[in-house]
Write a protein that holds these residues in place. Structure first.
Motif, PDB file in Angstrom:
ATOM      1  N   ILE A   9      -5.107   8.618  27.021  1.00 51.77           N
ATOM      2  CA  ILE A   9      -6.110   9.509  27.250  1.00 51.77           C
ATOM      3  C   ILE A   9      -6.991   9.451  26.129  1.00 51.77           C
ATOM      4  N   PHE A  10      -8.480   9.507  26.408  1.00 50.64           N
ATOM      5  CA  PHE A  10      -9.474   9.195  25.737  1.00 50.64           C
ATOM      6  C   PHE A  10     -10.505  10.121  25.570  1.00 50.64           C
ATOM      7  N   ALA A  11     -11.448  10.480  24.606  1.00 50.43           N
ATOM      8  CA  ALA A  11     -12.691  11.343  24.859  1.00 50.43           C
ATOM      9  C   ALA A  11     -13.554  10.971  23.890  1.00 50.43           C
ATOM     10  N   GLY A  12     -14.681  10.663  24.270  1.00 47.30           N
ATOM     11  CA  GLY A  12     -15.734  10.426  23.273  1.00 47.30           C
ATOM     12  C   GLY A  12     -15.944   8.839  23.025  1.00 47.30           C
ATOM     13  N   LEU A  13     -17.072   8.173  22.578  1.00 45.65           N
ATOM     14  CA  LEU A  13     -17.047   6.902  22.525  1.00 45.65           C
ATOM     15  C   LEU A  13     -16.460   6.370  21.203  1.00 45.65           C
ATOM     16  N   ASP A  14     -16.725   7.291  20.264  1.00 45.29           N
ATOM     17  CA  ASP A  14     -16.163   6.657  18.897  1.00 45.29           C
ATOM     18  C   ASP A  14     -16.030   7.841  17.794  1.00 45.29           C
ATOM     19  N   ARG A  28      -4.176  19.129  32.851  1.00 45.88           N
ATOM     20  CA  ARG A  28      -3.371  18.097  33.896  1.00 45.88           C
ATOM     21  C   ARG A  28      -2.316  16.977  33.030  1.00 45.88           C
ATOM     22  N   HIS A  29      -2.901  16.627  31.836  1.00 44.84           N
ATOM     23  CA  HIS A  29      -2.255  15.665  30.749  1.00 44.84           C
ATOM     24  C   HIS A  29      -1.671  16.108  29.646  1.00 44.84           C
ATOM     25  N   GLY A  30      -1.839  17.365  29.466  1.00 43.62           N
ATOM     26  CA  GLY A  30      -1.141  18.145  28.309  1.00 43.62           C
ATOM     27  C   GLY A  30      -1.616  17.299  26.853  1.00 43.62           C
ATOM     28  N   VAL A  31      -2.828  16.793  26.862  1.00 42.74           N
ATOM     29  CA  VAL A  31      -3.018  16.228  25.684  1.00 42.74           C
ATOM     30  C   VAL A  31      -4.455  17.174  25.075  1.00 42.74           C
ATOM     31  N   THR A  32      -4.224  17.234  23.458  1.00 44.53           N
ATOM     32  CA  THR A  32      -5.291  18.113  22.927  1.00 44.53           C
ATOM     33  C   THR A  32      -5.939  17.101  21.730  1.00 44.53           C
ATOM     34  N   ASP A  33      -5.279  15.943  21.575  1.00 41.26           N
ATOM     35  CA  ASP A  33      -5.801  14.999  20.069  1.00 41.26           C
ATOM     36  C   ASP A  33      -6.047  13.568  20.973  1.00 41.26           C
ATOM     37  N   PRO A  34      -7.086  13.382  21.699  1.00 39.03           N
ATOM     38  CA  PRO A  34      -7.081  12.219  22.474  1.00 39.03           C
ATOM     39  C   PRO A  34      -7.888  11.260  21.414  1.00 39.03           C
ATOM     40  N   LEU A  35      -7.733   9.862  21.841  1.00 35.49           N
ATOM     41  CA  LEU A  35      -8.276   8.810  20.820  1.00 35.49           C
ATOM     42  C   LEU A  35      -9.630   8.867  21.291  1.00 35.49           C
ATOM     43  N   SER A  36     -10.661   8.190  20.878  1.00 39.05           N
ATOM     44  CA  SER A  36     -11.884   7.668  21.140  1.00 39.05           C
ATOM     45  C   SER A  36     -11.678   6.548  21.924  1.00 39.05           C
ATOM     46  N   VAL A  41      -9.750   1.156  23.093  1.00 37.53           N
ATOM     47  CA  VAL A  41      -9.985  -0.421  23.678  1.00 37.53           C
ATOM     48  C   VAL A  41      -9.342  -1.389  22.664  1.00 37.53           C
ATOM     49  N   ARG A  42      -9.712  -1.005  21.388  1.00 36.37           N
ATOM     50  CA  ARG A  42      -9.440  -2.116  20.231  1.00 36.37           C
ATOM     51  C   ARG A  42      -7.796  -2.081  20.127  1.00 36.37           C
ATOM     52  N   ASP A  43      -7.050  -1.002  20.701  1.00 36.07           N
ATOM     53  CA  ASP A  43      -5.623  -0.963  20.309  1.00 36.07           C
ATOM     54  C   ASP A  43      -5.121  -1.677  21.740  1.00 36.07           C
ATOM     55  N   LEU A  44      -5.960  -2.208  22.423  1.00 40.94           N
ATOM     56  CA  LEU A  44      -5.324  -3.201  23.783  1.00 40.94           C
ATOM     57  C   LEU A  44      -4.822  -4.361  23.453  1.00 40.94           C
ATOM     58  N   PRO A  45      -3.843  -4.959  23.948  1.00 41.62           N
ATOM     59  CA  PRO A  45      -3.712  -6.453  23.511  1.00 41.62           C
ATOM     60  C   PRO A  45      -4.603  -7.363  23.842  1.00 41.62           C
ATOM     61  N   LEU A 123     -24.138   9.425  27.284  1.00 36.35           N
ATOM     62  CA  LEU A 123     -23.400   9.493  28.224  1.00 36.35           C
ATOM     63  C   LEU A 123     -21.998   9.038  27.259  1.00 36.35           C
ATOM     64  N   GLY A 124     -22.092   8.523  25.899  1.00 37.03           N
ATOM     65  CA  GLY A 124     -20.891   8.088  25.285  1.00 37.03           C
ATOM     66  C   GLY A 124     -20.160   9.446  24.498  1.00 37.03           C
ATOM     67  N   ASP A 125     -21.214  10.578  24.382  1.00 35.62           N
ATOM     68  CA  ASP A 125     -20.736  11.869  23.899  1.00 35.62           C
ATOM     69  C   ASP A 125     -19.990  12.737  25.069  1.00 35.62           C
ATOM     70  N   VAL A 126     -19.966  12.302  26.447  1.00 29.09           N
ATOM     71  CA  VAL A 126     -19.450  13.233  27.461  1.00 29.09           C
ATOM     72  C   VAL A 126     -18.469  12.228  28.055  1.00 29.09           C
ATOM     73  N   MET A 127     -17.972  11.181  27.739  1.00 28.58           N
ATOM     74  CA  MET A 127     -17.079  10.266  28.212  1.00 28.58           C
ATOM     75  C   MET A 127     -15.717  10.731  28.072  1.00 28.58           C
ATOM     76  N   PHE A 128     -14.816  10.418  29.083  1.00 33.07           N
ATOM     77  CA  PHE A 128     -13.410  10.720  28.911  1.00 33.07           C
ATOM     78  C   PHE A 128     -12.524  10.033  29.986  1.00 33.07           C
ATOM     79  N   GLY A 129     -11.305   9.848  29.768  1.00 30.04           N
ATOM     80  CA  GLY A 129     -10.545   9.285  30.949  1.00 30.04           C
ATOM     81  C   GLY A 129      -9.406   8.700  30.197  1.00 30.04           C
ATOM     82  N   GLU A 130      -8.817   7.832  31.224  1.00 31.95           N
ATOM     83  CA  GLU A 130      -7.429   7.379  30.962  1.00 31.95           C
ATOM     84  C   GLU A 130      -7.270   5.602  31.101  1.00 31.95           C
ATOM     85  N   ILE A 131      -6.601   5.200  30.191  1.00 31.05           N
ATOM     86  CA  ILE A 131      -6.346   3.676  30.292  1.00 31.05           C
ATOM     87  C   ILE A 131      -4.709   3.544  30.390  1.00 31.05           C
TER      88      ILE A 131
END
Length: 384
Positions: A9-14, A28-36, A41-45, A123-131
């Motif tokens: 789960i991520f929130a915010g651009l960076d 819904r996801h039970g997340v309080t400290d999401p990644l940017s 993206v940079r953690d992806l293989p 938009l980068g300040d209001v983005m969130f979602g899931e990878i």
């Protein structure tokens, strides 16, 4: 959908943004400290290519070939033999395969999101979602949403939030793709394929992704403007199942949903309708998205896309949906082994009742066709 191996789960651009997850999404996801997003993206293989060889069984020698390349994950190659948690090899394609790594695709998106705004906020300040990762991270799908780019329905606290869904793989199956997406915060249903799917294949020279993202985000904003109108109109189109020759579950089955999905969709639609007998097209659409979001047993990709298109037709093409049901019911009658005159008469009456319902909603259906055509024209203006 099948559960991913990992979901981030991520929130915010960076790291420069201080974005919080919307309350409904965090709950819904039970997340309080999401990644940017940038960090996720940079953690992806990643993938690189390396030479391939085959063993000659007669000489027991290995022979290199330039016709193919091995697509591998570089950090896993560096692990000592036997210590790697995941296999480094993704795929062995022909030499025409062009590697497209996550930063190649989503780095240009980051640039666009720093510049594009909603109500003056990037938009980068209001983005969130899931990878979501599958197959050792060689297949990735993600939902990217923008808090505030939304549709609010009367009587509901949580909005329908707009965004895109995107993904790729390194196995030669999923080209890089993106399409319009929304999630209903009221019920966590995902609305997919809200725009045409745009695809860039892993072949030849890979185009610049910046313009690609700019055009797609413009389309999503257009859909957000019109989605409320589509939903409002769909709420005005009721199917009276007391006058139809099939149940709500059979309605979904006639549209091609497997039994387990048809039953889930019907249960949700009946539970949320003002009357379990008279159900509007928005509620029928919502029932379908509920079943696909929470109970679909297949994989993301082509196996899901067909059902998504059918679900969307319930909302965006009610006339086509009713015609499809009518044709499927007629074929069902023709396949009946009982050719007696009484059965034939019953079949004719049943088809007449479907046609009568279709005729009753025709005027409202025309509004949909005009709205959809206007939306398509605006899409073309954005893409030209």
């Amino acid at each position: 959908m099948k559960d991913p191996e990992t979901a981030t789960i991520f929130a915010g651009l960076d790291g420069r943004t201080d974005t919080k997850l919307p309350e409904w999404y965090a709950d819904r996801h039970g997340v309080t400290d999401p990644l940017s997003f940038s960090k996720a993206v940079r953690d992806l293989p990643r993938a690189i290519d390396t030479a391939v060889a085959y063993r000659n069984p007669h000489t027991d020698e290995w022979v290199e070939t330039e016709r193919f390349n091995a697509i591998v994950e570089p950090s896993r190659l560096q692990a000592e033999e036997g210590d790697a948690e995941e296999e480094s090899l993704f795929h062995i394609p022909t030499d025409s395969y062009a590697i497209i790594n996550p930063v190649d695709v989503y780095g240009p998106l980051e640039e666009v999101l720093r510049e594009e705004t909603i109500d003056g906020t990037p938009l980068g300040d209001v983005m969130f979602g899931e990878i979501r990762r599958y197959r050792g991270g060689g297949e990735v799908h993600m939902d990217i949403m923008f808090d505030g780019l939304e549709v609010r329905l009367p009587g509901r606290v949580d909005p329908i939030t707009m965004g895109v869904t995107s993904g790729y793989d390194f196995f030669g199956e999923h080209a890089v793709y993106v399409e319009g997406f929304a999630q209903d915060g009221h019920c966590s249903n995902s609305m997919r394929s809200l725009t045409d799917k745009e695809v860039i294949k892993h072949v030849g020279d890979v185009q610049s992704f910046r313009t690609w993202w700019e055009e797609i985000l413009a389309q999503v904003e257009l859909v957000a403007d019109d989605l409320f109108e589509f939903i409002r109109d769909a709420r005005e189109i009721d199917l009276d199942f007391s006058e139809l020759p099939f149940t709500v579950t059979e309605f979904y089955s006639l549209l091609g949903f497997p039994d387990y999905l048809a039953e889930r969709a019907a249960s949700d639609a009946e539970a949320n309708a003002a009357s379990p007998i008279e159900i509007d097209m928005w509620t029928l659409h919502s029932g379908a998205t509920y079943a696909l979001t929470h109970f679909f047993q297949g994989k993301e990709g082509a196996s899901l896309d067909g059902y998504v298109r059918t679900a969307n037709d319930i909302l965006f093409n009610p006339e086509g949906t009713i015609k499809r049901v009518e044709q499927a019911y007629e074929q069902q009658l023709e396949g009946d082994d009982d050719d007696g005159s009484q059965a034939s008469l019953a079949g004719e009456r049943a088809l007449a009742s479907i046609e009568r319902v279709s005729s009753d909603i025709q005027e409202k259906v025309n509004q949909f066709e005009e709205r959809e055509e206007a939306l398509r024209e605006r899409f073309q203006e954005v893409m030209s």
